[in-house]
Design an enzyme around this catalytic site. Sequence first.
Site, PDB file in Angstrom:
ATOM      1  N   SER A   1      86.887 -29.810   8.465  1.00 44.12           N
ATOM      2  CA  SER A   1      85.895 -30.774   8.801  1.00 44.12           C
ATOM      3  C   SER A   1      86.391 -32.403   8.464  1.00 44.12           C
ATOM      4  CB  SER A   1      84.559 -30.743   7.897  1.00 44.12           C
ATOM      5  OG  SER A   1      83.677 -31.831   8.237  1.00 44.12           O
ATOM      6  N   LEU A   2      86.157 -33.073   9.582  1.00 41.41           N
ATOM      7  CA  LEU A   2      86.504 -34.581   9.617  1.00 41.41           C
ATOM      8  C   LEU A   2      85.436 -35.520   8.952  1.00 41.41           C
ATOM      9  CD1 LEU A   2      88.153 -34.540  13.136  1.00 41.41           C
ATOM     10  CD2 LEU A   2      89.132 -34.550  11.139  1.00 41.41           C
TER      11      LEU A   2
ATOM     12  N   THR B   1      77.252 -27.699   9.941  1.00 43.44           N
ATOM     13  CA  THR B   1      78.313 -27.180  10.862  1.00 43.44           C
ATOM     14  C   THR B   1      78.258 -25.721  11.037  1.00 43.44           C
ATOM     15  OG1 THR B   1      80.191 -27.806  12.037  1.00 43.44           O
ATOM     16  CG2 THR B   1      80.352 -27.408   9.433  1.00 43.44           C
TER      17      THR B   1
ATOM     18  N   LYS C   1      73.872 -23.933  11.974  1.00 40.10           N
ATOM     19  CA  LYS C   1      73.147 -25.020  12.483  1.00 40.10           C
ATOM     20  C   LYS C   1      71.906 -24.298  13.213  1.00 40.10           C
ATOM     21  CE  LYS C   1      76.381 -28.403  14.308  1.00 40.10           C
ATOM     22  NZ  LYS C   1      76.790 -29.113  15.626  1.00 40.10           N
TER      23      LYS C   1
ATOM     24  N   ASN D   1      77.902 -23.743  28.424  1.00 43.05           N
ATOM     25  CA  ASN D   1      76.448 -23.605  28.065  1.00 43.05           C
ATOM     26  C   ASN D   1      76.364 -22.926  26.696  1.00 43.05           C
ATOM     27  OD1 ASN D   1      77.228 -21.044  29.260  1.00 43.05           O
ATOM     28  ND2 ASN D   1      75.319 -20.181  29.635  1.00 43.05           N
TER      29      ASN D   1
ATOM     30  N   LEU E   1      83.871 -33.539  25.490  1.00 49.15           N
ATOM     31  CA  LEU E   1      83.353 -33.562  23.996  1.00 49.15           C
ATOM     32  C   LEU E   1      84.527 -33.168  22.912  1.00 49.15           C
ATOM     33  CD1 LEU E   1      80.615 -33.886  25.163  1.00 49.15           C
ATOM     34  CD2 LEU E   1      79.916 -31.771  23.998  1.00 49.15           C
TER      35      LEU E   1
HETATM   36  P1  NAP Z   1      80.087 -22.854  21.779  1.00 46.88           P
HETATM   37  O1  NAP Z   1      78.784 -22.641  21.300  1.00 46.88           O
HETATM   38  O2  NAP Z   1      81.217 -21.872  21.440  1.00 46.88           O
HETATM   39  O3  NAP Z   1      80.261 -23.096  23.308  1.00 46.88           O
HETATM   40  C1  NAP Z   1      81.353 -23.096  24.110  1.00 46.88           C
HETATM   41  C2  NAP Z   1      81.023 -22.906  25.584  1.00 46.88           C
HETATM   42  O4  NAP Z   1      82.385 -22.856  26.497  1.00 46.88           O
HETATM   43  C3  NAP Z   1      80.283 -21.476  25.775  1.00 46.88           C
HETATM   44  O5  NAP Z   1      79.413 -21.738  26.982  1.00 46.88           O
HETATM   45  C4  NAP Z   1      81.645 -20.810  26.498  1.00 46.88           C
HETATM   46  O6  NAP Z   1      81.276 -19.723  27.315  1.00 46.88           O
HETATM   47  C5  NAP Z   1      82.325 -21.689  27.181  1.00 46.88           C
HETATM   48  N1  NAP Z   1      83.632 -21.213  27.164  1.00 46.88           N
HETATM   49  C6  NAP Z   1      84.536 -21.144  26.049  1.00 46.88           C
HETATM   50  N2  NAP Z   1      85.767 -20.617  26.827  1.00 46.88           N
HETATM   51  C7  NAP Z   1      85.545 -20.691  28.046  1.00 46.88           C
HETATM   52  C8  NAP Z   1      86.526 -20.270  29.084  1.00 46.88           C
HETATM   53  N3  NAP Z   1      87.848 -19.888  29.010  1.00 46.88           N
HETATM   54  N4  NAP Z   1      86.031 -20.306  30.309  1.00 46.88           N
HETATM   55  C9  NAP Z   1      84.782 -20.585  30.707  1.00 46.88           C
HETATM   56  N5  NAP Z   1      83.909 -21.121  29.655  1.00 46.88           N
HETATM   57  C10 NAP Z   1      84.267 -20.945  28.314  1.00 46.88           C
HETATM   58  O7  NAP Z   1      80.860 -24.281  21.272  1.00 46.88           O
HETATM   59  P2  NAP Z   1      80.285 -25.696  20.782  1.00 46.88           P
HETATM   60  O8  NAP Z   1      79.682 -25.862  19.623  1.00 46.88           O
HETATM   61  O9  NAP Z   1      79.310 -25.973  22.204  1.00 46.88           O
HETATM   62  O10 NAP Z   1      81.372 -26.694  21.235  1.00 46.88           O
HETATM   63  C11 NAP Z   1      82.257 -26.791  22.437  1.00 46.88           C
HETATM   64  C12 NAP Z   1      83.275 -27.796  22.486  1.00 46.88           C
HETATM   65  O11 NAP Z   1      82.694 -28.991  22.042  1.00 46.88           O
HETATM   66  C13 NAP Z   1      84.256 -27.736  21.192  1.00 46.88           C
HETATM   67  O12 NAP Z   1      85.557 -28.136  21.656  1.00 46.88           O
HETATM   68  C14 NAP Z   1      83.890 -28.669  20.003  1.00 46.88           C
HETATM   69  O13 NAP Z   1      84.711 -29.235  19.316  1.00 46.88           O
HETATM   70  C15 NAP Z   1      83.175 -29.689  20.919  1.00 46.88           C
HETATM   71  N6  NAP Z   1      82.025 -30.447  20.175  1.00 46.88           N
HETATM   72  C16 NAP Z   1      82.514 -31.880  20.094  1.00 46.88           C
HETATM   73  C17 NAP Z   1      81.401 -32.650  19.560  1.00 46.88           C
HETATM   74  C18 NAP Z   1      81.864 -33.857  19.378  1.00 46.88           C
HETATM   75  O14 NAP Z   1      80.959 -34.960  18.298  1.00 46.88           O
HETATM   76  N7  NAP Z   1      82.752 -34.760  20.071  1.00 46.88           N
HETATM   77  C19 NAP Z   1      80.299 -31.999  19.052  1.00 46.88           C
HETATM   78  C20 NAP Z   1      80.014 -30.628  19.202  1.00 46.88           C
HETATM   79  C21 NAP Z   1      81.021 -30.033  19.804  1.00 46.88           C
HETATM   80  P3  NAP Z   1      80.717 -18.132  26.737  1.00 46.88           P
HETATM   81  O15 NAP Z   1      79.484 -18.540  25.831  1.00 46.88           O
HETATM   82  O16 NAP Z   1      80.502 -17.085  27.762  1.00 46.88           O
HETATM   83  O17 NAP Z   1      82.011 -17.679  25.792  1.00 46.88           O
END
Ligand code: NAP
Length: 280
Positions: free
Chosen positions: A21-22, A66, A70, A127, A218
Site C-alpha cells: 500500500s502506498l 483496500t 471494500k 467492468n 487508472l
Molecule cells: P478488478 O476489480 O479486478 O477489475 C479488473 C477488470 O479488468 C475486470 O473487469 C477484469 O475482467 C478486467 N480484466 C483483467 N484482466 C483482463 C484481461 N487480460 N483482458 C480483459 N479484461 C481483463 O480490479 P480493480 O480494483 O477494478 O482495479 C483495476 C485497475 O485499476 C488496477 O490496475 C488498479 O491498480 C487500478 N486502480 C487504480 C486506482 C487509482 O487510484 N489510480 C484506483 C483503483 C484501481 P474479469 O472480471 O473478467 O476478470
Amino acid sequence: MKQITGKTKLLGVIGDPIEHSLSPIMHNAAIEKMGLDFIYVPFRVRDLKPAIAGFAAIDLQGFSITIPHKQAIIPLLSEITDAAKAIGAVNTVWKGESGWIGTNTDITGFLAPLRSHAPSVAVVLGNGGAARAVVAGCAELGCSEIHVVGRSKLQEFQAAWNLSALKTHTWDQLSDLLPHADLIVNTTPIGMSPNFDDSPITDHHAERIQENAIAYDLIYVPNPTRFLKQAQQQGATAIDGLEMLVQQGAAALEIWTQQEVPVEVMRQALQNHLGLAHSN
Ligand code: NAP
C-alpha cells in the site's frame, strides 16, 4: 523522526495483503506538513469483524479500506454515503456519533483531473471494482453515453445501475466504439508493472482514437503506460492514475482532519517513492 506520544491520534489502512500500500507514504507526508499529531498505519486484516470492533475500542479516528474488504465492510458500518451506495464499496471510514460512517472517495479522485474537461461519450475498458467508480464519475460529469467494455459479468454489471446512458459491450465491439469516444478509461490491470509492453487496446484500435479525446489510465506504474503512449500518438490527451490515487487520498484525509490538505506534498511523496519525475 516523528515523536509518538500518548496523545498521538491513530489513522490507518486495512487490507490483505497490505505491504504494497502506498497510502501510508502520502498520508504521513501530508500529516507532517500539516503539523498534526496523527500517525497513519497499515494493518493487515484477515478477520474483518473483530478488527473493526477493536478499532472502536482503541479509539482509531478513521481508516482507509483496500482489497479485499471494500464490500465486506458495509454491513459493519452504521451508515454509508450515497457515493458508497452508488459504487457498492467503501474506501474511507470515520467515526460518527452512533458508529462508523463509510464513503467512497474514488469518484472524487477520478474526477479531479477531469475538472476542466467536459466529455460526453465515455468508453470504459473493464467492468471490475474501479470501473464502478468510473461509471459513477462519468454519470456525475453528465456523459450522455457511457459504454463499458468487458469479458464477463456484463449483464450483472448493467443491472446494478439505473442509468439510461450506460451500455455494456464485449471487446469485439471496441473498434466501433472508439471513433465516437471523447473519454477512454482503462480500468483493467493490463499494462501494469511489470507488463510494460501490454495494452488493453491493439495498435489498430489506437488508430481509431480521436485527436481531441482524453485517454485516462487508472494504472500509475509504469507512467505513462503503453495505452497512454498509443493514445498520445493519435494526438489524444493522456491522464495517468497517480492523480486519482492522490486525490482520493486527499479527500479522505480532509474528512478525517476537517482541514485543508497539502495535495502537492502527497503527490510529491508518491512521485519520490515511485521514482517518477516531478511534473513541476
Ligand atoms: P478488478 O476489480 O479486478 O477489475 C479488473 C477488470 O479488468 C475486470 O473487469 C477484469 O475482467 C478486467 N480484466 C483483467 N484482466 C483482463 C484481461 N487480460 N483482458 C480483459 N479484461 C481483463 O480490479 P480493480 O480494483 O477494478 O482495479 C483495476 C485497475 O485499476 C488496477 O490496475 C488498479 O491498480 C487500478 N486502480 C487504480 C486506482 C487509482 O487510484 N489510480 C484506483 C483503483 C484501481 P474479469 O472480471 O473478467 O476478470
